[in-house]
Design an enzyme around this catalytic site. Structure first.
Site, PDB file in Angstrom:
ATOM      1  N   ASN A  88       1.551  13.733   3.859  1.00 59.94           N
ATOM      2  CA  ASN A  88       0.514  13.132   5.140  1.00 59.94           C
ATOM      3  C   ASN A  88       1.148  11.090   5.300  1.00 59.94           C
ATOM      4  OD1 ASN A  88      -0.467  12.703   1.903  1.00 59.94           O
ATOM      5  ND2 ASN A  88      -1.227  10.863   3.003  1.00 59.94           N
ATOM      6  N   CYS A 139      -3.042  11.232   9.750  1.00 64.06           N
ATOM      7  CA  CYS A 139      -2.057  12.109   8.504  1.00 64.06           C
ATOM      8  C   CYS A 139      -2.491  13.870   9.146  1.00 64.06           C
ATOM      9  CB  CYS A 139      -2.214  12.000   7.141  1.00 64.06           C
ATOM     10  SG  CYS A 139      -4.188  11.824   6.653  1.00 64.06           S
ATOM     11  N   GLY A 153       1.019  -1.094  -0.144  1.00 63.74           N
ATOM     12  CA  GLY A 153      -0.127   0.200   0.131  1.00 63.74           C
ATOM     13  C   GLY A 153       1.127   0.764   0.046  1.00 63.74           C
ATOM     14  N   TYR A 154       0.521   2.263   0.248  1.00 62.49           N
ATOM     15  CA  TYR A 154       0.940   3.645  -0.176  1.00 62.49           C
ATOM     16  C   TYR A 154       1.690   4.182   1.310  1.00 62.49           C
ATOM     17  CZ  TYR A 154      -1.642   4.861  -4.466  1.00 62.49           C
ATOM     18  OH  TYR A 154      -1.776   4.869  -5.819  1.00 62.49           O
TER      19      TYR A 154
HETATM   20  N1  LIG Z   1      -2.975   7.355   3.493  1.00 61.61           N
HETATM   21  C1  LIG Z   1      -2.376   7.095   4.580  1.00 61.61           C
HETATM   22  O1  LIG Z   1      -2.200   9.523   3.962  1.00 61.61           O
HETATM   23  C2  LIG Z   1      -1.686   7.295   5.742  1.00 61.61           C
HETATM   24  C3  LIG Z   1      -1.686   8.117   6.717  1.00 61.61           C
HETATM   25  C4  LIG Z   1      -1.296   7.500   7.353  1.00 61.61           C
HETATM   26  C5  LIG Z   1      -1.963   6.440   8.434  1.00 61.61           C
HETATM   27  N2  LIG Z   1      -2.800   5.766   7.288  1.00 61.61           N
HETATM   28  C6  LIG Z   1      -3.339   4.708   7.505  1.00 61.61           C
HETATM   29  O2  LIG Z   1      -2.600   3.338   7.740  1.00 61.61           O
HETATM   30  C7  LIG Z   1      -2.843   2.191   6.802  1.00 61.61           C
HETATM   31  C8  LIG Z   1      -2.799   1.615   5.379  1.00 61.61           C
HETATM   32  O3  LIG Z   1      -3.100   2.758   4.721  1.00 61.61           O
HETATM   33  P1  LIG Z   1      -2.723   3.096   3.229  1.00 61.61           P
HETATM   34  O4  LIG Z   1      -2.641   4.635   2.677  1.00 61.61           O
HETATM   35  O5  LIG Z   1      -1.348   2.666   3.147  1.00 61.61           O
HETATM   36  O6  LIG Z   1      -3.837   2.194   2.416  1.00 61.61           O
HETATM   37  P2  LIG Z   1      -3.857   0.468   0.958  1.00 61.61           P
HETATM   38  O7  LIG Z   1      -2.721   1.805   0.342  1.00 61.61           O
HETATM   39  O8  LIG Z   1      -5.120   0.249   0.544  1.00 61.61           O
HETATM   40  O9  LIG Z   1      -3.078  -0.332   1.888  1.00 61.61           O
HETATM   41  C9  LIG Z   1      -3.185  -1.224   2.814  1.00 61.61           C
HETATM   42  C10 LIG Z   1      -1.827  -2.443   2.212  1.00 61.61           C
HETATM   43  O10 LIG Z   1      -2.522  -3.249   3.476  1.00 61.61           O
HETATM   44  C11 LIG Z   1      -2.826  -4.872   3.497  1.00 61.61           C
HETATM   45  N3  LIG Z   1      -3.846  -5.403   3.539  1.00 61.61           N
HETATM   46  C12 LIG Z   1      -5.402  -4.633   3.312  1.00 61.61           C
HETATM   47  N4  LIG Z   1      -6.021  -5.642   3.417  1.00 61.61           N
HETATM   48  C13 LIG Z   1      -5.626  -6.314   4.546  1.00 61.61           C
HETATM   49  C14 LIG Z   1      -6.259  -6.796   5.444  1.00 61.61           C
HETATM   50  N5  LIG Z   1      -7.121  -7.417   5.620  1.00 61.61           N
HETATM   51  N6  LIG Z   1      -5.172  -7.910   6.204  1.00 61.61           N
HETATM   52  C15 LIG Z   1      -3.573  -7.889   5.301  1.00 61.61           C
HETATM   53  N7  LIG Z   1      -3.487  -6.578   4.815  1.00 61.61           N
HETATM   54  C16 LIG Z   1      -4.966  -5.867   3.911  1.00 61.61           C
HETATM   55  C17 LIG Z   1      -3.060  -4.813   1.298  1.00 61.61           C
HETATM   56  O11 LIG Z   1      -1.811  -4.984   0.730  1.00 61.61           O
HETATM   57  P3  LIG Z   1      -2.276  -6.797   0.145  1.00 61.61           P
HETATM   58  O12 LIG Z   1      -3.810  -7.250  -0.044  1.00 61.61           O
HETATM   59  O13 LIG Z   1      -0.947  -7.111  -0.687  1.00 61.61           O
HETATM   60  O14 LIG Z   1      -1.157  -7.767   1.766  1.00 61.61           O
HETATM   61  C18 LIG Z   1      -2.382  -2.991   0.819  1.00 61.61           C
HETATM   62  O15 LIG Z   1      -1.735  -3.030   0.591  1.00 61.61           O
HETATM   63  C19 LIG Z   1      -4.476   1.875   7.168  1.00 61.61           C
HETATM   64  O16 LIG Z   1      -5.232   1.623   7.813  1.00 61.61           O
HETATM   65  C20 LIG Z   1      -4.524   3.959   6.958  1.00 61.61           C
HETATM   66  O17 LIG Z   1      -5.040   4.876   7.768  1.00 61.61           O
HETATM   67  C21 LIG Z   1      -3.061   5.851   6.346  1.00 61.61           C
END
Ligand SMILES: NC(=O)c1ccc[n+]([C@@H]2O[C@H](COP(=O)([O-])OP(=O)(O)OC[C@H]3O[C@@H](n4cnc5c(N)ncnc54)[C@H](OP(=O)(O)O)[C@@H]3O)[C@@H](O)[C@H]2O)c1
Ligand SMILES: NC(=O)c1ccc[n+]([C@@H]2O[C@H](COP(=O)([O-])OP(=O)(O)OC[C@H]3O[C@@H](n4cnc5c(N)ncnc54)[C@H](OP(=O)(O)O)[C@@H]3O)[C@@H](O)[C@H]2O)c1
Ligand SMILES: NC(=O)c1ccc[n+]([C@@H]2O[C@H](COP(=O)([O-])OP(=O)(O)OC[C@H]3O[C@@H](n4cnc5c(N)ncnc54)[C@H](OP(=O)(O)O)[C@@H]3O)[C@@H](O)[C@H]2O)c1
Ligand SMILES: NC(=O)c1ccc[n+]([C@@H]2O[C@H](COP(=O)([O-])OP(=O)(O)OC[C@H]3O[C@@H](n4cnc5c(N)ncnc54)[C@H](OP(=O)(O)O)[C@@H]3O)[C@@H](O)[C@H]2O)c1
Ligand SMILES: [Zn+2]
Ligand SMILES: [Zn+2]
Lengths: 60, 341, 341, 341, 341, 60
Positions: free
Chosen positions: D308, D147, D11-12
Site C-alpha cells: 500500500n 491503495c 507520515g507513512y
Molecule cells: N497509508 C497509506 O497506505 C496511503 C496510501 C495511499 C494514499 N494515502 C493518503 O496519503 C495521505 C497521507 O497518508 P498517511 O497514511 O501517510 O497519513 P499519516 O501517516 O497520518 O501522515 C499524514 C501527515 O500529514 C501531516 N498532517 C496531518 N494533518 C495535517 C494538516 N491538517 N495539514 C497539513 N499536514 C497535516 C502530518 O504531519 P505533521 O502533523 O507533522 O505536519 C502527518 O505526518 C492521506 O491523504 C492518505 O489518504 C495513504
C-alpha cells in the site's frame, strides 16, 4: 544455461513455452506462465501435453 | 464419569480434545493414541498440559472399550477404519471429513477419491447442536462439521431457513495455520507461512460443500491462509429476499440463537469490536455471527468467526458429547477467550 | 460469596480481573469502575466478556463497600488515593507499583518521584503466595509484584535463598505489548510495535528493584519489547556457589515448587518445548521456570515465563484473594493455556 | 536533477516518498515538511533513512518553488489548500483522496463532506501509468489512486475493458495497519490490532467508488484489517461474459501488462506461490495480479496484491514523476521485494 | 562483468544471493544450482524474482568455471567438497560455518564432528570487510561469518580492541526463523514457531566461538528464537576497563565505523528508535550498533542488529566480492530498509 | 449497579433496551444489541431516539 530455440504452445494457457535445442520427446518442462508440468510430445513440430500431476493438498 | 478415548491424539485436534477433556468435570480421559509417540508423555508435544495430566500416548491396539471415542485422524484413513472404530465405543465422534457429506458423489467430487464406506454415511448425525440437538441426544455416530463449514453454517442457516436470503452465496474464508494440522511441510514452514495472504483454494474448497448442504443454497467459497495460528473468519454475501430489513435479520438470529450458549450475535454500530473477529475467540467455544446491510443494496454481508480447533472442531465435539450424555452443555467449555490477545 | 469491586476496570489489568472474576465460583463481581466509560457495558471494550456479564462500568463515586477491592490504576495515582481506597473494602489488593518496594529511596530512585504515602508501605504484604502464603492468609493490604518482577522472583529466589547463587544477577527480559497498558501512543502503534525488538530499558527497569529486594542480590536488567501481545520471558544469569550442580538446583526448585499449583519446572533435554516459553501460557496462571548449566562454567542460565496479565498481574491477585479468603487456591484460575497458539 | 518537495513528510506515505526519493538517481529532494517536527532530523521518525540523508523537516511556510511537489496530507485538508499548493511547483502530485473521483456527488457520498474545490477536479490526471501513461507525460496535476483502489483497478480493468466481465463486482479487501497512517488511536494500538481480522468497512469503503469509476461497473467492497504492517490483497469476483475461457483472460492480461514494468500476472497451477500475496511485495513497486476459474462456473475470481505504501501510494507517485519527466520509468523503483519475509 | 555462480541456490541464503546478484550492476549471474529443483525456474521458490530473471536452476555437474562462486550449502557437506569447489572459480566465497574457526579443536567442540579439511582452514580470509578489508582485496578464499556472530563481532571488537572492555562477555541473542534455513521440520512449523520465545541454545551456540575468536575475550551466549522471519538482535554485556566513559566508547566506535558504509552507531537519548532494532533492517546490508551505560555501573550494555540473510550472510558476501574485485563497496547493496515494516 | 425496570425498544434494531428506574428524559443509553447511542425521549411510555453520533474513521 542452455539456449532456448524452439517455441511450443502451452496446452493449458496458450503461453509460449521455450524448449532447449536439444530437447527430447517425453522430457518434462514447466510452463513459464501457468507453471503446469508439460511433457514434450514431439519436437518437430514442437508439441506439449500436460504431464500427470501429483496432487498438492494445501490443507483444511 | 463418561470414559473416553482419543485416536490421533498427537495432532492439533487431538491435542485440543485432550485439553478440554482433562478439565471436563464429568469425563474420565482413559486413553490417547499416537502411532508415532506411543509410550511418551502427552505433555511432550502438548506442553500446555504439563502438570494437568500424567497420561502417556498408547498404541491403537491397546485400546479396549469406552463410552465414547473421538476420532482426530485424517480423512480417507478414517472411513477405511470406521468399522473397527465402531467396535471400540458406544459413541463414536468423528472429526474427519469422511462422514459429513450425505452425497457420495459430492464426496468424490470434493475429496478426489471415492467414498469407501458409503453404507455408513446415513447412520451419522451432524455434530452441530445448534441445528441437530434433538437427534444428538441419542446419536451414537456423530460427524462433526469442518471448521470453516461450521462458521458458515452457523452464520447462514438462520437466514436461509427463514427464507431471508436466496440464490448463490459467496464466501470469503480466512484461516490460521493450525487448520492444516501438525505435519510439517514447506507450505506451513514459518518463514513461508508467516504474514502470508495465501489464496490456497480460490475455488471449490471442501467446506463449500458442507455449507451448501446445510443451507440448501449454492455456495462459492474462496479460502485464504492469513497470519494466525488459530482462528477462522468468513465474510459471506447473499441476496436478500424482497423487503427484508435489519429487523428481520436480527429477529431470525434472535430466534435461532437467543438461547444458544455458544453463538453470539455481534453487529454493532459503534466501537472497536463491531463484528466477529477470531482474535478474541482463541480457546473459547464461541461462534460469533454478525451482518451488515447497505441502504439500497439487495445484498447482506454476513461475518462469522470461531476458533477452528474449538467450536470448529474439538469444542464442538465435546459439546456434542455433553448433549448426548445429558450433561450441562457448557461443561468443560466455559473458557471465555482472551482480550487483548 | 466474596463481594468484590475493580477500580480501573477499563484497562488491560482491569479487564483481565473482570475475566477471572466473572467466572470465579466463589466471587460476586459487584462493581467495575471507569472514569471514561461509566454507564457503558463492559463488553464494549472487553469483547471476550460478551454473554458472560451484563455489568456496566460505574463511576468511582458510586462505589460503596466490598469484601475486597482490586486497584488496577496507574502508579502515583494509586498512592495518592490509597487512604480513600482503604475505606472502601476490608481487603485492598493493589496491582500498581506503589507499594511493592519497602524502601522509599529505591522508590524515588526507580520511579523518579518521591513516595507520597510512606507510612502505608509497611502495612502491605507482597502478593506472591509462593513466598508469602502465610502472611497472605490474614493480609488485608496486598501489593502484587510487577509482571517481569514476578517471573524473576519466582525463578531466582529458590536458588538465592538456598545459597546456590551469589553475586550480581543479570536479567534479559522480553515483554509483549499489553505490558504497557491500553493507552494509545506512538510507542505502541501497531505499525511501529509489530515485529519490534525494542530495547526500551537498557538499564534500570523498575522491576529490577523488586527482584533485587526479593533475592537479596544485586540485579542488572535489560528489557526488550518483542512481538507478542501477552507474555513475559526472562533469561537470567547468575554465578553458582562452589560445587553446585544440576541436582542441587533441581532439588532447590523441587523444595520450593513441588507442591505449588502454579509454578512448573521445565528444563528438558529433548523435544521442542525444553524451556519456558510464554507462547503457551496466554490466559493461564502458570509461571514456568527452567535452567541450563554448562560443563565447566561457573554460571547458571535461568529461564522463566508467564502471562503478564495473569500470573504477572490479575491472576496472581486472584490467587491472593483465594489465599486470603480460604478458598481453593486454584479457584477461578484453572485455565490450562493453549497449544498451538 | 528534478527538484522536489514532500508535504506531510512525517507520515507513512511521506516517509515512503522520502525513502524512494533520496535514492532516486535523477531527483534532488529539496524539502520535507512537517508541522509537528520542523527542525528535527527526518531519520528520527524514519529510522531507515539513517546515514542516507541529513535533511531536516521544514515548516510549510519555508517552502519556495520546486519542479514537483508531493502532497501526503490528509484528505479534506488537501483540497482546502490545493490552490496554495499549486503555486509551489510546476507539477503537483497529490496522494490524498480529494481529487480521485470525477463526481462531486460520489465524493460527498463516500467522504461524508461536500467537495470544496470542485472546479479543480477535472484538471487532475489519474496517477496510474498503466491506464493513463500518455496523459501523464504532460500532466502537471496528478491524483494518485488509493491503495486498495489501485489493486482493484489493475486487476479488473483489463477484463472490464475487454468486455470479459460484466455486472456487479464484489471485492473482498484485506489491508495492513500502515494503511491508516501514523496517528495513534485505540484502533491501531498494537494489542488491539495485532492478529486482528477486523471488518472495519463491511460496505461502502471509499475505494469502492474508485474501482467502479475505473471499470465502469458497479462494485461492492468489504474491507478487513489483517495482521500485517504493509500490504493489501483483494479477492474480487465478477461474472464472465458468455464463452470466456482461461485463454481469453490470459490474453487480456498479456495485452495489458506484457510490457508493463510493475504488473506481473501470477496464476500458477503448482507450487507454494500460485497467486498474488502481499507478503513478498513489501518495499517493491509491483502489483501482482492473478485469477482462477472453476469448471462450469460463470464467475472469475481475481486476486491482486501490492504494498500500500509503494505501488499503492508513494511508489506509484514516483512512477508518475518518472513518466512526467521522461525518466526511465523504473528509476528509483528497482527494489525487488524480499523472500522469505 | 564478474561472472558468478551460486551453489545451494534453492535455500534462503542462496535465494538472497540471487536477489542481490541479479540487481548487481557489475555482476553476471551465470548459474544457480539446486539438486532438488534442477531445470525449474528460480522464481518458483523465490517468487520475489519474478520478472527479474528467467534463470533456471542447474545441476551441480553443469557448472563450468566462474570468476567467483558462492557456497550456500550446509556445513560438513561444504568442507567435504571444498577441493572440488575450489576448482570451479578463481574466488570461492563460503557462507557455511566450516572455515570460520581457526582452531580445529574449537570446530570439533562446537560442531560435534572433526574437521575434515583442516589444511585448508588457514587459507581462508574472514569475510568481514570492517575487520579484514585489506586482506580481502586479494583474497580468493573467503569465509563469511555467521549471522549472530557478525552482529556480535561488529558490536564488540571496537571496544575489545581498544581495551575498553575486558573479562567475560555475555550475549543474549534473538533470531528470526529464516536463520535455520528452508528445510521444514516440526521446529519451524508455523503453528509452533509463531510467537515463540524459544530458548533453543541456552549455552554454547556455535556463533559464540566466532565472537570469542574475534574479540579475544571469553563469551557466553544464549540464543532465543523470536517472532520474526528475518532479523537478529544481540544484547551483550561486558565489563568496562577502569575509568571508561561514554566518550571513550563513542570515540572507539567513531574510529572504527566513521567511514564504514554499512555500520551505523545508534544510541539515542530520545525518540522511539533509540537502539538497534532488526525490524527496520530487513533487506538492507546495515548492521546497527548501540550501547548504554549506567551511572555507577562497571558494565556496558551493547545492542546490535542486522538482517541475518543480508549483513549476516548474503549481503556481507557480496560486499566481500565488491572489495575483492575493486568495485564500489556499496554496489548492489543500496537498499535502505523499510519503515514502517 | 442500578436495577433495570423499564424496557424500551431500540429504534435502530428493535432490541429490548432496559432503562434504570430513575432514568430521565434526554439521558443517553446504549443499545445492548446494536450498540447505538440512544437518547431517552420519554419515560412514560419509555421511548428512545437515536442520539447524534460522532463519526468514527477506521482508516484508509
Ligand atoms: N497509508 C497509506 O497506505 C496511503 C496510501 C495511499 C494514499 N494515502 C493518503 O496519503 C495521505 C497521507 O497518508 P498517511 O497514511 O501517510 O497519513 P499519516 O501517516 O497520518 O501522515 C499524514 C501527515 O500529514 C501531516 N498532517 C496531518 N494533518 C495535517 C494538516 N491538517 N495539514 C497539513 N499536514 C497535516 C502530518 O504531519 P505533521 O502533523 O507533522 O505536519 C502527518 O505526518 C492521506 O491523504 C492518505 O489518504 C495513504
Ligand atoms: N485442524 C483443524 O482445524 C481441524 C478442524 C476440524 C477437523 N479437523 C480434522 O481433524 C482431523 C485431524 O486434524 P489435525 O489438524 O489434528 O491433523 P494432524 O495435526 O495432522 O493430526 C492427525 C493425527 O492423526 C495421526 N495420524 C496420521 N495419519 C494417521 C493414520 N493414517 N492413521 C491413524 N492416525 C493417523 C497422527 O498421529 P500419529 O502419526 O502419531 O498417530 C496425527 O497426529 C482431520 O481429519 C481434520 O480434517 C481438523
Ligand atoms: N499491563 C500489565 O502487564 C500489568 C501487570 C501488572 C501490573 N500492572 C499495573 O496495573 C495497573 C494498570 O495497568 P494497565 O496495564 O491495566 O493500564 P491501563 O490499561 O492503562 O489501564 C489503567 C486504567 O486505569 C484508569 N485510570 C487511568 N488513569 C487513572 C487515574 N488517574 N485515576 C484513576 N483511574 C485511572 C483508566 O481507565 P479510566 O480512565 O476509564 O478510568 C485505565 O483504563 C498499573 O499500575 C500497572 O503498572 C500492569
Ligand atoms: N540462514 C541464515 O541466516 C544463514 C546466514 C549465514 C550463513 N548461513 C549458512 O548458509 C548455508 C545455507 O543456509 P540456508 O539457511 O540457506 O539453508 P537452506 O535454506 O537449508 O539451504 C541450503 C541449500 O543447500 C542445498 N543443499 C542441502 N544439502 C546439500 C548437500 N548435502 N549438498 C549440496 N547442497 C545441499 C539445498 O538445496 P538442494 O537440496 O535443492 O540442492 C538447500 O536449498 C548454511 O551453511 C548456513 O549455515 C545461513
Ligand atoms: Zn501454461
Ligand atoms: Zn439497537
Amino acid at each position: 544455461m542452455s539456449k532456448t530455440v524452439l517455441a511450443a504452445e502451452c496446452p493449458e494457457c496458450a503461453a509460449d513455452v521455450g524448449l532447449d535445442a536439444d530437447a527430447r520427446v517425453s522430457e518434462i518442462v514447466e510452463c513459464v506462465e501457468c507453471r503446469s508440468e508439460l511433457e514434450i510430445e514431439s519436437v518437430d513440430p514442437p508439441t506439449l501435453v500436460r504431464a500427470p500431476e501429483v496432487e498438492e493438498d494445501w490443507g483444511e | 464419569m463418561i470414559r473416553v478415548a482419543v485416536v490421533g491424539a498427537a495432532g492439533y485436534i487431538g491435542g485440543e480434545l485432550l485439553r478440554l477433556l482433562v478439565s471436563h468435570p464429568d469425563v474420565e480421559l482413559a486413553a490417547a493414541t499416537s502411532r508415532s509417540l506411543q509410550g511418551r508423555q502427552i505433555d511432550g508435544v502438548h506442553p500446555n498440559l504439563r502438570s494437568r495430566t500424567t497420561l502417556r500416548f498408547s498404541a491403537e491396539d491397546e485400546l479396549d472399550h469406552y463410552d465414547a471415542i473421538f476420532l482426530a485422524t485424517p480423512h480417507r484413513e478414517t472411513m477405511a477404519r470406521m468399522t473397527e472404530f465402531l467396535g471400540l465405543a458406544r459413541t463414536v465422534i468423528d472429526l474427519s471429513g469422511d462422514f459429513r457429506l450425505a452425497s457420495t458423489a459430492a464426496y468424490e467430487d470434493y475429496y478426489g477419491t471415492p467414498h469407501t464406506a458409503p453404507d455408513l454415511i446415513e447412520s451419522f448425525v451432524t455434530g452441530l447442536p445448534e441445528l441437530h440437538r434433538e437427534a444428538l441426544r441419542t446419536a451414537d455416530r456423530i460427524s462433526v462439521p469442518g471448521c470453516m463449514a461450521s462458521a458458515g453454517i452457523l452464520a447462514l442457516t438462520p437466514l436461509a431457513h427463514a427464507g431471508l436470503i436466496r440464490g448463490e452465496i459467496t464466501v470469503d474464508a480466512r484461516t490460521g495455520s493450525s487448520g492444516s494440522g501438525a505435519k510439517a511441510g514447506s507450505e506451513n514452514l514459518h518463514a513461508e507461512r508467516s504474514g502470508a495472504l495465501r489464496v490456497f483454494a480460490p475455488t471449490r474448497h471442501r467446506h463449500e460443500a458442507e455449507i451448501s448442504q446445510a443451507t440448501g443454497l449454492p455456495v462459492r467459497m474462496t479460502a485464504t491462509g492469513v497470519e494466525a495460528v488459530r482462528g477462522v473468519q468468513l465474510v459471506s454475501r447473499a441476496h436478500l429476499a424482497p423487503d427484508v430489513d435489519e429487523r428481520d435479520i436480527r429477529s431470525a438470529y434472535r430466534a435461532a440463537y437467543g438461547d444458544e450458549p455458544f453463538v453470539r450475535v455481534v453487529a454493532h454500530r459503534r466501537g472497536l469490536h463491531r463484528f466477529p473477529d477470531a482474535k478474541i475467540l482463541s480457546g473459547s467455544n464461541f461462534c460469533d455471527v454478525g451482518f451488515a446491510l447497505e441502504a439500497g443494496s439487495p445484498q447482506v454481508t454476513v461475518i462469522s468467526a470461531l476458533d477452528n480447533l474449538v467450536k470448529g472442531g474439538a469444542g464442538n465435539a465435546v459439546q456434542c458429547l455433553n448433549v448426548r450424555y445429558g450433561l450441562s452443555e457448557r461443561a468443560g467449555l466455559e473458557f471465555t477467550g482472551l482480550h487483548p490477545n
